[in-house]
Structures are given as structure tokens and as C-alpha cells.
Design a protein around this motif. Structure first.
Motif, PDB file in Angstrom:
ATOM      1  N   UNK A 135       0.783  -1.227   0.000  1.00  0.00           N
ATOM      2  CA  UNK A 135       0.000   0.000   0.000  1.00  0.00           C
ATOM      3  C   UNK A 135       0.813   1.274   0.000  1.00  0.00           C
ATOM      4  N   UNK A 136       2.137   1.201  -0.102  1.00  0.00           N
ATOM      5  CA  UNK A 136       2.972   2.401  -0.030  1.00  0.00           C
ATOM      6  C   UNK A 136       3.275   3.004  -1.393  1.00  0.00           C
ATOM      7  N   UNK A 137       2.718   2.449  -2.477  1.00  0.00           N
ATOM      8  CA  UNK A 137       3.011   2.994  -3.795  1.00  0.00           C
ATOM      9  C   UNK A 137       2.388   4.383  -3.920  1.00  0.00           C
ATOM     10  N   UNK A 138       2.984   5.280  -4.720  1.00  0.00           N
ATOM     11  CA  UNK A 138       2.422   6.616  -4.899  1.00  0.00           C
ATOM     12  C   UNK A 138       1.020   6.537  -5.509  1.00  0.00           C
ATOM     13  N   UNK A 139       0.109   7.276  -4.944  1.00  0.00           N
ATOM     14  CA  UNK A 139      -1.279   7.241  -5.410  1.00  0.00           C
ATOM     15  C   UNK A 139      -1.643   8.516  -6.140  1.00  0.00           C
ATOM     16  N   UNK A 140      -2.352   8.369  -7.235  1.00  0.00           N
ATOM     17  CA  UNK A 140      -2.823   9.515  -7.997  1.00  0.00           C
ATOM     18  C   UNK A 140      -4.241   9.881  -7.601  1.00  0.00           C
ATOM     19  N   UNK A 141      -4.833  10.772  -8.376  1.00  0.00           N
ATOM     20  CA  UNK A 141      -6.230  11.156  -8.139  1.00  0.00           C
ATOM     21  C   UNK A 141      -7.049  10.769  -9.366  1.00  0.00           C
ATOM     22  N   UNK A 142      -8.308  10.435  -9.124  1.00  0.00           N
ATOM     23  CA  UNK A 142      -9.185   9.953 -10.189  1.00  0.00           C
ATOM     24  C   UNK A 142      -9.826  11.103 -10.952  1.00  0.00           C
ATOM     25  N   UNK A 143      -9.982  10.890 -12.256  1.00  0.00           N
ATOM     26  CA  UNK A 143     -10.761  11.836 -13.047  1.00  0.00           C
ATOM     27  C   UNK A 143     -12.219  11.393 -13.102  1.00  0.00           C
ATOM     28  N   UNK A 144     -12.447  10.091 -12.980  1.00  0.00           N
ATOM     29  CA  UNK A 144     -13.809   9.576 -12.901  1.00  0.00           C
ATOM     30  C   UNK A 144     -14.480  10.110 -11.635  1.00  0.00           C
ATOM     31  N   UNK A 145     -15.668  10.664 -11.794  1.00  0.00           N
ATOM     32  CA  UNK A 145     -16.397  11.204 -10.646  1.00  0.00           C
ATOM     33  C   UNK A 145     -15.935  12.577 -10.208  1.00  0.00           C
ATOM     34  N   UNK A 146     -14.999  13.172 -10.939  1.00  0.00           N
ATOM     35  CA  UNK A 146     -14.435  14.461 -10.530  1.00  0.00           C
ATOM     36  C   UNK A 146     -15.236  15.635 -11.083  1.00  0.00           C
ATOM     37  N   UNK A 147     -14.841  16.826 -10.645  1.00  0.00           N
ATOM     38  CA  UNK A 147     -15.353  18.076 -11.206  1.00  0.00           C
ATOM     39  C   UNK A 147     -14.225  18.723 -11.987  1.00  0.00           C
ATOM     40  N   UNK A 148     -14.477  19.008 -13.255  1.00  0.00           N
ATOM     41  CA  UNK A 148     -13.473  19.622 -14.132  1.00  0.00           C
ATOM     42  C   UNK A 148     -13.882  21.056 -14.432  1.00  0.00           C
ATOM     43  N   UNK A 149     -12.977  21.993 -14.153  1.00  0.00           N
ATOM     44  CA  UNK A 149     -13.238  23.399 -14.409  1.00  0.00           C
ATOM     45  C   UNK A 149     -12.441  23.884 -15.609  1.00  0.00           C
ATOM     46  N   UNK A 150     -13.119  24.456 -16.577  1.00  0.00           N
ATOM     47  CA  UNK A 150     -12.471  24.976 -17.782  1.00  0.00           C
ATOM     48  C   UNK A 150     -12.464  26.497 -17.719  1.00  0.00           C
ATOM     49  N   UNK A 151     -11.300  27.085 -17.759  1.00  0.00           N
ATOM     50  CA  UNK A 151     -11.193  28.548 -17.785  1.00  0.00           C
ATOM     51  C   UNK A 151     -11.012  28.965 -19.240  1.00  0.00           C
ATOM     52  N   UNK A 152     -12.113  29.410 -19.853  1.00  0.00           N
ATOM     53  CA  UNK A 152     -12.108  29.774 -21.260  1.00  0.00           C
ATOM     54  C   UNK A 152     -12.740  28.688 -22.111  1.00  0.00           C
ATOM     55  N   UNK A 153     -14.079  28.724 -22.222  1.00  0.00           N
ATOM     56  CA  UNK A 153     -14.782  27.656 -22.941  1.00  0.00           C
ATOM     57  C   UNK A 153     -14.949  28.014 -24.415  1.00  0.00           C
ATOM     58  N   UNK A 154     -13.799  28.168 -25.112  1.00  0.00           N
ATOM     59  CA  UNK A 154     -13.837  28.323 -26.559  1.00  0.00           C
ATOM     60  C   UNK A 154     -13.867  26.965 -27.215  1.00  0.00           C
ATOM     61  N   UNK A 155     -13.432  26.900 -28.465  1.00  0.00           N
ATOM     62  CA  UNK A 155     -13.460  25.632 -29.179  1.00  0.00           C
ATOM     63  C   UNK A 155     -12.629  24.556 -28.519  1.00  0.00           C
ATOM     64  N   UNK A 156     -11.453  24.924 -28.003  1.00  0.00           N
ATOM     65  CA  UNK A 156     -10.587  23.946 -27.348  1.00  0.00           C
ATOM     66  C   UNK A 156     -11.235  23.429 -26.071  1.00  0.00           C
ATOM     67  N   UNK A 157     -11.735  24.337 -25.245  1.00  0.00           N
ATOM     68  CA  UNK A 157     -12.395  23.936 -24.005  1.00  0.00           C
ATOM     69  C   UNK A 157     -13.592  23.043 -24.248  1.00  0.00           C
ATOM     70  N   UNK A 158     -14.377  23.374 -25.264  1.00  0.00           N
ATOM     71  CA  UNK A 158     -15.544  22.555 -25.592  1.00  0.00           C
ATOM     72  C   UNK A 158     -15.133  21.161 -26.025  1.00  0.00           C
ATOM     73  N   UNK A 159     -14.056  21.071 -26.797  1.00  0.00           N
ATOM     74  CA  UNK A 159     -13.567  19.763 -27.231  1.00  0.00           C
ATOM     75  C   UNK A 159     -13.038  18.941 -26.064  1.00  0.00           C
TER      76      UNK A 159
END
Length: 318
Positions: A135-159
Motif C-alpha cells: 500500500x505504499x506505492x504513490x497514489x494519484x487522483x481519479x478523473x472519474x467522478x471528478x469536477x473539471x473546471x475549464x477557464x475559457x470555454x472556446x473551441x478547445x475547451x468545448x472539445x
């Protein structure tokens, strides 16, 4: 018959651009270096710009008053002296949407790589030091179930939103000057910046560099983000106060960062940002796919030809 002269200020441009221009113009090619550009630009009618070098008064002066059109093979043009170009009555164009897919792909890549501690993993592999099975291996964070904030929802952000939907993201937030109908259409919620910073597990910057956005991501902003948050920047290095980001990463104010852009570019090998295990850095490769670069070169050449013929530019700025 008079042939217009076009300077292609980069000798690595896809061949299709050369073929299109040579069919109707005299084409001069030089390296994407200031000294080379200054040595070759005198007397040209059009300038094909593919460099993050500053296009300034000195270069425009060296070109001469016959210069009619400048087109940059990029979406951003903060490296272009727009006021000087406007003052001289030169037509100017860019390509704001060509890069959307490639940049969105990279934004997702950096979000995943930073959240799963890829830099640390690669360092471990390089030392033949694989993670322990306990259990000592480095742990990351999940993107599943997360909240994603986009600063600037132009074409790139929408994609980016469209791509991340398949990762079972729970909620998409975005902020900007005004609410966008496109946001509602893709299920993203318009919120003030304060709320986005406070509630997002991933904060992705997709904004142009302007006087308003310069150093926008600073110590105050990082202090308002979750300690488990991942910050991603695929816009311009100068939208970030880089020393503040370094401190935020060192002090674990945020979990990690994924950057395709930095200040300066390239970073010196001994730069402190390069030493941080919770930072993933790519060398400004947002548009660097064969298909995207070929299309960018083709459309830049066509934009120049349209302008020289007195036809409407495909994607004009000025």
C-alpha cells in the motif's frame, strides 16, 4: 507578369504550403531565426509567419512599405505587434479553430499524466525502481467522478469537455466573460471564477494571453484551489505567474500540474520547474501532429493567396 514575393519564415513548413505558393508567387524560405528573417524579408509582399519570435516594428520596417499581408500559422497572436500591423494597413490573419482537436487531446493527456504522477513514475522506471506492491506505492487522483473546471470555454475547451465525458466526469464547470449557449449544449455549468477554483478537481486553462489574463494564475488563485487539484495549462506560459506555481507545487498547495507552455520556452535544463516530481511538462507540442501541421500550413498559404488577390481572407484578424 508580376509575381508577388512571399517569405516563408520557417524552413520546416509542410511541402503543401510551398507548392500552393510557388504556383502563383515567388517564394523565399528562411530559418525561423530573427537574423535569418531580417536578412531575407526586404521587399516581400507577404509574410508566412510560423514562429513564436516577436514580429515587431524592426522586422516590419525591414520588410518595407510594400508588405501587404501577414498570416501566422497559429491560433494565438500575442507574439505579433498587432497595433503596428494595423497602423500600416497590413492585412493579418491566423487560424483560431484548426488546432482545437490536437490541443484538446493534449489537454486531456496532461490532465491524466499529472493526476497519475507520471513524472514520478518515469523517474522510478529510469532507476529500475518500480513501485512496491504493498500500500505504499504513490497514489494519484481519479478523473472519474471528478469536477473539471475549464477557464475559457472556446473551441478547445468545448472539445476537452466532449472528450472527458467518456471518462465519467461528474460535473463540468466553466468561467469567462459571459455564459455561452455552447456550454449549456454540452452540459457545462457557468460559474464565477471563485466557485470554479473552490470546487474543481481539475482546472484547465484554455485562454488567450491578453493584458487581462497575463499572470492570471498566481499565488492567490492557487491558494483557492483544492490541495488535491490538478492544474493544466495549454494556452500560453505567461497566463501563469510561474514562481507562484512553483511554490504551490513545492508546498503541496495543489496536487500537480501539467504544462505544455512555460516561460521561457524552452526552459533551461536546470530550471526549478524541471526538478519538480509533481509537474508534467511537454515542449509546446499542442498542434504538433502531422495532420494538424499539414492543414495549418495549407490554410496559411491559402489565406495569403486570398489576401494577395484581393479576395476575403479565410480567417482574418485585421
Amino acid at each position: 507578369m508580376h509575381k508577388f514575393k512571399v517569405l516563408v519564415a520557417n524552413d520546416t513548413i509542410a511541402q503543401i504550403a510551398h507548392d500552393l505558393l510557388k504556383a502563383e508567387c515567388e517564394v523565399i524560405v528562411c530559418k525561423a531565426e530573427r537574423s535569418s528573417i531580417l536578412a531575407h524579408i526586404a521587399g516581400v509582399d507577404a509574410l508566412f509567419w510560423s514562429s513564436l519570435l516577436k514580429l515587431d516594428k524592426e522586422i516590419l520596417d525591414r520588410a518595407g512599405p510594400q508588405l501587404q499581408v501577414v498570416v501566422t500559422m497559429s491560433a494565438g497572436y500575442d507574439h505579433i505587434d498587432i497595433e503596428e500591423i494595423k497602423r500600416r494597413g497590413i492585412k493579418f490573419g491566423n487560424f483560431p479553430s484548426v488546432l482545437n482537436d490536437a490541443l484538446a487531446d493534449l489537454g486531456v493527456l496532461l490532465a491524466l499524466a499529472a493526476s497519475r504522477r507520471i513524472t514520478e513514475g518515469l523517474l522510478a522506471v529510469g532507476k529500475s525502481c518500480f513501485c512496491p506492491t504493498d500500500g505504499n506505492r504513490p497514489l494519484g487522483v481519479d478523473i472519474s467522478g471528478s469536477t473539471v473546471g475549464i477557464v475559457g470555454l472556446g473551441g478547445i475547451g468545448q472539445n476537452i469537455v466532449q472528450r472527458l465525458k467518456s471518462f465519467k466526469v461528474a460535473r463540468f464547470l466553466y468561467t469567462g466573460h459571459t455564459e455561452k449557449p455552447e456550454g449549456k449544449a454540452i452540459g457545462a455549468e457557468f460559474v464565477p471564477m471563485e466557485i470554479l477554483l473552490r470546487e474543481s478537481d481539475f482546472v484547465i486553462a484554455c485562454i488567450p494571453l491578453t493584458k487581462e489574463t497575463e499572470k492570471m494564475f498566481n499565488a492567490e488563485v492557487f491558494s483557492k484551489m483544492k490541495k488535491t487539484a490538478v492544474f493544466v495549462n495549454i494556452s500560453r506560459g505567461d497566463v501563469v505567474n510561474q514562481p507562484d506555481l512553483i511554490n504551490a507545487l513545492k508546498d503541496n498547495m495543489i496536487f500537480a500540474a501539467g504544462l505544455d507552455v512555460t516561460t521561457p520556452e524552452p526552459l533551461p535544463p536546470n530550471h526549478e520547474l524541471m526538478t519538480l516530481p509533481n509537474c508534467v511538462i511537454t515542449p509546446h507540442i499542442g498542434s504538433a501532429t502531422v495532420k494538424t501541421r499539414r492543414y495549418m500550413a495549407e490554410m496559411t498559404a491559402k489565406n495569403i493567396l486570398h489576401a494577395l488577390k484581393g479576395e476575403p481572407m479565410i480567417t482574418p484578424v485585421l
